[in-house]
Design a protein around this motif. Structure first.
Motif, PDB file in Angstrom:
ATOM      1  N   LEU A  23       0.824  -1.213   0.000  1.00 53.75           N
ATOM      2  CA  LEU A  23       0.000   0.000   0.000  1.00 53.75           C
ATOM      3  C   LEU A  23       0.857   1.262   0.000  1.00 53.75           C
ATOM      4  O   LEU A  23       0.497   2.260  -0.635  1.00 53.75           O
ATOM      5  N   LEU A  24       1.974   1.221   0.708  1.00 59.03           N
ATOM      6  CA  LEU A  24       2.857   2.383   0.747  1.00 59.03           C
ATOM      7  C   LEU A  24       3.778   2.445  -0.468  1.00 59.03           C
ATOM      8  O   LEU A  24       4.185   3.534  -0.889  1.00 59.03           O
ATOM      9  N   GLY A  25       4.109   1.290  -1.038  1.00 58.97           N
ATOM     10  CA  GLY A  25       5.067   1.252  -2.125  1.00 58.97           C
ATOM     11  C   GLY A  25       4.505   1.610  -3.492  1.00 58.97           C
ATOM     12  O   GLY A  25       5.191   2.245  -4.301  1.00 58.97           O
ATOM     13  N   LEU A  26       3.264   1.225  -3.758  1.00 57.29           N
ATOM     14  CA  LEU A  26       2.683   1.493  -5.077  1.00 57.29           C
ATOM     15  C   LEU A  26       2.710   2.980  -5.445  1.00 57.29           C
ATOM     16  O   LEU A  26       3.084   3.328  -6.576  1.00 57.29           O
ATOM     17  N   PRO A  27       2.318   3.891  -4.552  1.00 56.30           N
ATOM     18  CA  PRO A  27       2.409   5.314  -4.918  1.00 56.30           C
ATOM     19  C   PRO A  27       3.837   5.790  -5.155  1.00 56.30           C
ATOM     20  O   PRO A  27       4.050   6.750  -5.900  1.00 56.30           O
ATOM     21  N   ILE A  28       4.816   5.118  -4.534  1.00 56.40           N
ATOM     22  CA  ILE A  28       6.209   5.526  -4.727  1.00 56.40           C
ATOM     23  C   ILE A  28       6.635   5.299  -6.180  1.00 56.40           C
ATOM     24  O   ILE A  28       7.523   5.991  -6.688  1.00 56.40           O
ATOM     25  N   MET A 211      12.698  -3.739   4.751  1.00 56.37           N
ATOM     26  CA  MET A 211      11.493  -3.080   4.255  1.00 56.37           C
ATOM     27  C   MET A 211      11.785  -1.678   3.735  1.00 56.37           C
ATOM     28  O   MET A 211      11.174  -1.240   2.752  1.00 56.37           O
ATOM     29  N   ALA A 212      12.704  -0.965   4.373  1.00 61.19           N
ATOM     30  CA  ALA A 212      13.062   0.367   3.883  1.00 61.19           C
ATOM     31  C   ALA A 212      13.679   0.279   2.492  1.00 61.19           C
ATOM     32  O   ALA A 212      13.382   1.098   1.606  1.00 61.19           O
ATOM     33  N   THR A 213      14.520  -0.729   2.277  1.00 62.94           N
ATOM     34  CA  THR A 213      15.126  -0.911   0.953  1.00 62.94           C
ATOM     35  C   THR A 213      14.083  -1.362  -0.059  1.00 62.94           C
ATOM     36  O   THR A 213      14.123  -0.949  -1.225  1.00 62.94           O
ATOM     37  N   ALA A 214      13.132  -2.200   0.381  1.00 59.46           N
ATOM     38  CA  ALA A 214      12.064  -2.646  -0.523  1.00 59.46           C
ATOM     39  C   ALA A 214      11.240  -1.464  -1.002  1.00 59.46           C
ATOM     40  O   ALA A 214      10.885  -1.366  -2.185  1.00 59.46           O
ATOM     41  N   ILE A 215      10.937  -0.530  -0.093  1.00 56.91           N
ATOM     42  CA  ILE A 215      10.221   0.675  -0.486  1.00 56.91           C
ATOM     43  C   ILE A 215      11.043   1.482  -1.487  1.00 56.91           C
ATOM     44  O   ILE A 215      10.532   2.043  -2.457  1.00 56.91           O
ATOM     45  N   GLY A 216      12.361   1.527  -1.254  1.00 55.86           N
ATOM     46  CA  GLY A 216      13.231   2.237  -2.183  1.00 55.86           C
ATOM     47  C   GLY A 216      13.229   1.629  -3.567  1.00 55.86           C
ATOM     48  O   GLY A 216      13.368   2.339  -4.577  1.00 55.86           O
TER      49      GLY A 216
END
Length: 543
Positions: A23-28, A211-216
């Motif tokens: 949910l947080l990553g898609l908009p990134i 998880m921080a790297t995954a978001i990146g």
């Protein structure tokens, strides 16, 4: 039971972490489109002066510049075949009737509003205005997020980005376009800060770096999307609308993102926090552990943090308290140098003489191995070693460009891509590292300050490019030196590897004291028999 232990016991890792990351990553994915959008929407095609209306149908010869190429900002006052004295044939004038553009490939804001010749700096100003929006957004939205919660600011930022980005596609004038892009930049800061904080505060100590790297990586893959969209959609207005409209859907999806448990507990919303915590525990297959937690138990275990959180903190506290002051100044320099150098390279893709679309894919693709190396380094070597190393290597690659001739395009491109990869790793480390260094009561504010200095760097980068007129090497010397200074500052930061998140300022002070205690332990053990005497003399005592 500390708060970190409580979170790890019922949340740990499971389906919930995957849902939150998605949910947080898609908009990134779409954030990269906005940050680098002007690479394609502000592209400058070949152009020359439009002949005067009374010119003959034949070709209008353009005056030649000192470099042997036709002038793009001047034209002859009279046609070459006019029967005039010889010296009059050389008379030139500005492009009074506008310019003729080669728009067979794509349109842009440059061709839309004639941002060439005397007005060419307005193109850079448009990007600087966007970065100014990210700067203001980092200040305003960071503080609001600490006051009103991470989730409301995240949702509002999605909506603002969707509305302002879509509105920019219909801008009738350049000034309107700049205002709307400013709002886009402000909302990007809100999305970035809230996403990073929610991701960190919902993850266990062991899962934070992963998880921080995954978001990146979502941002990295977003850089692959932009050149593909730009290739398919040559009209800049349609491209602007295409990258903005999806954020209306992200605004609706954001209602499924849970608020930070840490923020709710420290804001006095314990019953609601407990309800969400039990729901997450059930989703992760730990329903029994979640049901064992009672409001009284939660309040009792967190009484210290709750009482200290009632004290209102502001940005002034980041500079008033010694340990926070040191951390803040070092992080400000690291954030500034990273944003300063990163955007100097990322927005200079068109200067390396290769296909713009393919080169943008390469510049985006380097983030994938860079982030992988970053996560390994952060996990096994530590945060401050990773940050310092990536910044020093990036500074070295930028300074190395000084010694590479301009016609060695391949080597210059390799150095630029390597430097951009190092700076991407630095960004990944900074987002995690900064969120781990600040206590919960000031975490979003601290992230906002870091974001501000990153944006100051990105705003300053286009202005530094102008120094190339004074000396060709001047920009790279400035960029490289600043990046070296940022890497040096990282060595003065405390390590956070495998450490629980600090909840209060007192936690940071205790943390700082504990870093010094191991050095004294061997001596204390050797002199344990003399403790009573030393205690009487006042040499030892409770810290």
């Amino acid at each position: 039971m500390t708060f970190s232990t409580l979170m790890d016991s019922v949340v740990s890792k499971g389906p919930f972490q995957f849902i939150v990351m998605t949910l947080l990553g898609l908009p990134i994915l779409g954030m990269a489109n906005h940050n680098l959008l002007q690479i394609f929407t502000a592209i400058t095609p070949s152009y020359h002066c439009r002949p005067p209306p009374n010119a003959s149908a034949g070709p209008w010869v353009l005056p030649m510049g000192l470099n042997g190429k036709p002038e793009r900002c001047l034209r002859f006052v009279y046609p070459p075949n006019a029967s005039l004295p010889n010296d009059t044939h050389r008379a030139t004038e500005p492009c009074l009737d506008g310019w003729v553009y080669n728009i067979s490939a794509r349109s842009s804001i440059v061709t839309e509003w004639d941002l060439v010749c005397e007005s060419n700096k307005l193109k850079e100003m448009a990007q600087s205005v966007y970065m100014a929006g990210t700067l203001v957004g980092g200040i305003v939205l960071g503080d609001l997020s600490d006051r009103f919660g991470r989730k409301p600011i995240l949702s509002c930022s999605y909506l603002l980005l969707a509305a302002s980005g879509s509105g920019a596609a219909f801008s009738p004038t350049l000034s309107t376009y700049m205002v709307l892009r400013f709002l886009c930049g402000a909302s990007i800061s809100g999305v970035t800060l809230s996403t990073v904080i929610l991701n960190v505060e919902w993850m266990s100590i062991q899962m934070r770096a992963i998880m921080a790297t995954a978001i990146g990586y979502f941002y990295s893959f977003g850089q692959f999307i932009l050149p593909g969209l730009a290739y398919i959609i040559p009209q800049w207005r349609w491209l602007q609308l295409t990258v903005s409209a999806p954020f209306f859907a992200f605004f609706l999806l954001s209602w499924w993102v849970p608020e930070s448990i840490r923020w709710m507990v420290l804001s006095g919303k314990t019953p609601k926090a407990l309800k969400i915590l039990q729901w997450v525990a059930a989703l992760n297959g730990k329903k029994k552990e979640g049901e064992k937690i009672r409001p009284e138990e939660l309040i009792h275990n967190l009484q210290k943090e709750i009482s200290l959180a009632n004290v209102k903190y502001s940005i002034v506290d980041l500079f008033r308290i010694p340990i926070l002051c040191r951390v803040t100044f070092c992080l400000m320099l690291a954030w500034f140098s990273t944003g300063f150098a990163y955007y100097s390279l990322a927005l200079s893709v068109g200067e390396f003489g290769f296909n713009l679309y393919l080169l943008q894919l390469v510049f985006g693709g380097v983030d994938i191995p860079a982030k992988f190396v970053s996560i390994l380094s952060m996990t096994y070597l530590g945060r401050h070693i990773t940050l310092a190393t990536t910044l020093v290597l990036a500074g070295g690659s930028i300074l190395a460009l000084i010694f590479v001739p301009s016609d060695f395009l391949t080597l210059r491109t390799v150095l630029a891509v390597f430097g951009k990869g190092c700076l991407s790793s630095s960004f990944t480390c900074l987002f995690l590292y900064t969120s781990e260094l600040y206590p919960t009561v000031l975490r979003q504010t601290g992230m906002g300050i870091g974001n501000v200095f990153s944006r100051i760097g990105s705003m300053t980068a286009p202005l530094v490019k102008i120094t190339e007129e004074l000396h060709p090497f001047a920009p790279n010397i400035i960029f490289g030196t600043a990046t070296f200074l940022g890497g040096s500052a990282a060595f003065f930061l405390p390590e956070t590897l495998n450490q629980p998140l600090p909840e209060t300022i007192e936690d940071m002070k205790n943390w700082s004291r504990q870093k010094k205690e191991p050095r004294q332990e061997p001596e204390e053990e050797k002199t344990s028999q003399r403790i009573p005497l030393q205690t009487c003399r006042g040499d030892l005592g409770p810290s």
